[in-house]
Motif scaffolding. Structure first.
Motif, mmCIF file in Angstrom:
data_model
loop_
_atom_site.group_PDB
_atom_site.id
_atom_site.type_symbol
_atom_site.label_atom_id
_atom_site.label_comp_id
_atom_site.label_asym_id
_atom_site.label_seq_id
_atom_site.Cartn_x
_atom_site.Cartn_y
_atom_site.Cartn_z
ATOM 1 N N CYS A 1 36.531 45.582 -4.328
ATOM 2 C CA CYS A 1 37.198 44.286 -4.441
ATOM 3 C C CYS A 1 37.116 43.732 -5.847
ATOM 4 O O CYS A 1 37.275 42.541 -6.059
ATOM 5 N N HIS B 1 32.052 44.134 -7.035
ATOM 6 C CA HIS B 1 32.078 44.601 -5.641
ATOM 7 C C HIS B 1 30.689 45.012 -5.154
ATOM 8 O O HIS B 1 30.320 44.779 -4.003
ATOM 9 N N HIS C 1 38.323 42.401 1.163
ATOM 10 C CA HIS C 1 36.905 42.758 1.216
ATOM 11 C C HIS C 1 36.679 43.416 2.575
ATOM 12 O O HIS C 1 37.583 43.467 3.405
ATOM 13 N N MET D 1 27.891 41.929 -3.750
ATOM 14 C CA MET D 1 28.091 40.941 -2.676
ATOM 15 C C MET D 1 27.545 41.474 -1.352
ATOM 16 O O MET D 1 28.290 41.768 -0.436
ATOM 17 N N GLU E 1 34.753 47.346 0.666
ATOM 18 C CA GLU E 1 36.119 47.562 0.195
ATOM 19 C C GLU E 1 36.128 47.186 -1.281
ATOM 20 O O GLU E 1 35.808 46.043 -1.618
ATOM 21 N N CYS F 1 29.605 44.693 1.097
ATOM 22 C CA CYS F 1 31.071 44.704 1.109
ATOM 23 C C CYS F 1 31.463 46.173 0.992
ATOM 24 O O CYS F 1 30.915 46.906 0.180
HETATM 25 CU CU CU Z 1 34.178 42.455 -1.630
#
Ligand code: CU
Length: 380
Positions: free
Chosen positions: A229, A233, A190, A236, A227, A225
């Motif tokens: 993930c 994604h 992340h 978050m 990245e 976040c």
């Molecule tokens: Cu993430």
């Protein structure tokens, strides 16, 4: 004729427009609210203008040469192959420019990496798909989850002002103090990104990365976040509230009290039996927040990816196995361990819910003591 004139004027206008302060440009990087973010912004602008100058000079010479030495004017091409003088020049000038750019860049990078002498240290752990914050100087830790209602995501309600940028429990930090972040992850990579602080650090499983910030103005700062993930994604987000040291102190004490109280309640809970009604209502809420993203609100899962709970052998017959998998997760799958994330009550309730919802009418109640027994059995 008028067309040529307007063209002749449009070029200087364009060039002049570039001198307008770049902060007016909505697509530009933001200045942020910290000294470091200001430094990063200044560095970005310095490099940007150097690039503009290089672009103007290189393209200027190129177009001037093309026009000036065009065939129609009868110009004979110059012959200067392997000219040592030119080769030295076009190597030395870019090297000099690069060194000039490297000096401020290195300064800023060194300042960003200097996490020494922090006043507060927060361990930030990313997991699919939420953040966990642990204050190393205090007994305070909690998960921070997306707070945007499902109805806004599915377009049943109008989207709010901070759509997908709001959480149930924000990270709180004191103003005017150096806050060090230790970043890691429970599962995949992340990245903890708060643009206003110019902090963007990968959270890698098995590694700890460091970053820091010092925020002077109290306020609410939002991030995400950064990245990719997995499936959620985009769900978050990060919310940081900067409070004055006195307010921060008060908040920390309140949190520590809340956590201590929850622990004491949990002990009491072990001796208590909750009713089916209470378990089902807490269970439904917990299921929606933690389980429904994968196992689906219908309990049917996603065939081949997330197993169904509706009618599953585990939910119908294997209670200890069911408790165990919720507590400890399943290695190598996206099923996480919830022992740390949820209270005993929530775990007992969500398992009761899964064993009695969607026609899984086992009639079985799972109490906090049952969960606790499995926990002890595992030596935890
Ligand atoms: Cu993430």
């Amino acid at each position: 004729m008028t067309k040529t004139r307007s063209l002749r004027w449009s070029l200087p206008t364009l060039l002049l427009a570039a001198t307008v302060d770049a902060t007016d440009m909505p697509l530009n990087m933001t200045r942020g609210v910290t000294e470091i973010s200001q430094q990063v912004y200044d560095l970005h602008m310095t490099i940007f203008w150097i690039c503009c100058a290089i672009g103007a000079v290189v393209f200027g010479i190129m177009f001037w040469s093309i026009v000036r030495h065009r065939k129609a004017r009868g110009v004979q091409p110059a012959q200067f192959h392997e000219s040592t003088k030119v080769e030295i020049l076009w190597t030395a000038i870019p090297v000099l420019i690069l060194i000039l750019m490297a000096i401020p860049a290195t300064k800023t990078l060194i300042a960003m990496e200097d996490t020494t002498e922090a006043d507060v240290t927060v361990l930030v752990t990313g997991s699919q798909w939420k953040w966990h914050y642990k204050y190393l100087e205090n007994d305070v830790e909690f998960y921070s989850l997306l707070a945007t209602p499902k109805e806004q995501i599915t377009n049943r309600f109008a989207k709010g002002e901070n759509y997908l940028l709001e959480v149930d429990r924000p990270l709180v930090i004191p103003t005017g103090k150096k806050v060090r972040f230790l970043m890691t992850s429970d599962d995949v990579i992340h990245s903890w990104w708060v643009p206003a602080f110019a902090v963007k650090k990968d959270a890698n499983p098995g590694f700890i990365n460091e970053a820091w910030t010092r925020v002077d103005e109290p306020g609410i700062y939002r991030g995400q976040c950064a990245e990719l993930c997995g499936k959620d994604h985009g769900f978050m987000p990060i919310v940081v509230i900067a409070k004055s040291p006195a307010d921060y102190e008060q908040w920390v004490n309140g949190e520590a009290e809340r956590i201590a109280k929850a622990k004491a309640e949990e002990q009491e809970l072990l001796a208590m039996n909750m009713s089916m009604e209470e378990l089902m209502s807490v269970g439904a809420r917990t299921y929606t927040a933690y389980c429904a993203a994968c196992h689906q609100p219908s309990g049917e899962g996603l065939p081949g990816i997330f197993p169904a709970l509706k009618g599953s052998a585990m939910a119908l017959n294997d209670m200890p196995g069911h408790i165990n998998i919720v507590l400890n997760g399943k290695a190598g799958t996206s099923m996480q361990a919830y022992a740390r994330q949820l209270s005993l009550k929530e775990i007992a309730a969500v398992i009761t819910y899964e064993r009695n919802a969607w026609g899984n009418n086992t009639g079985e109640l799972v109490q906090a003591a049952d969960v606790h027994a499995v926990m002890q059995g595992k030596g935890e």
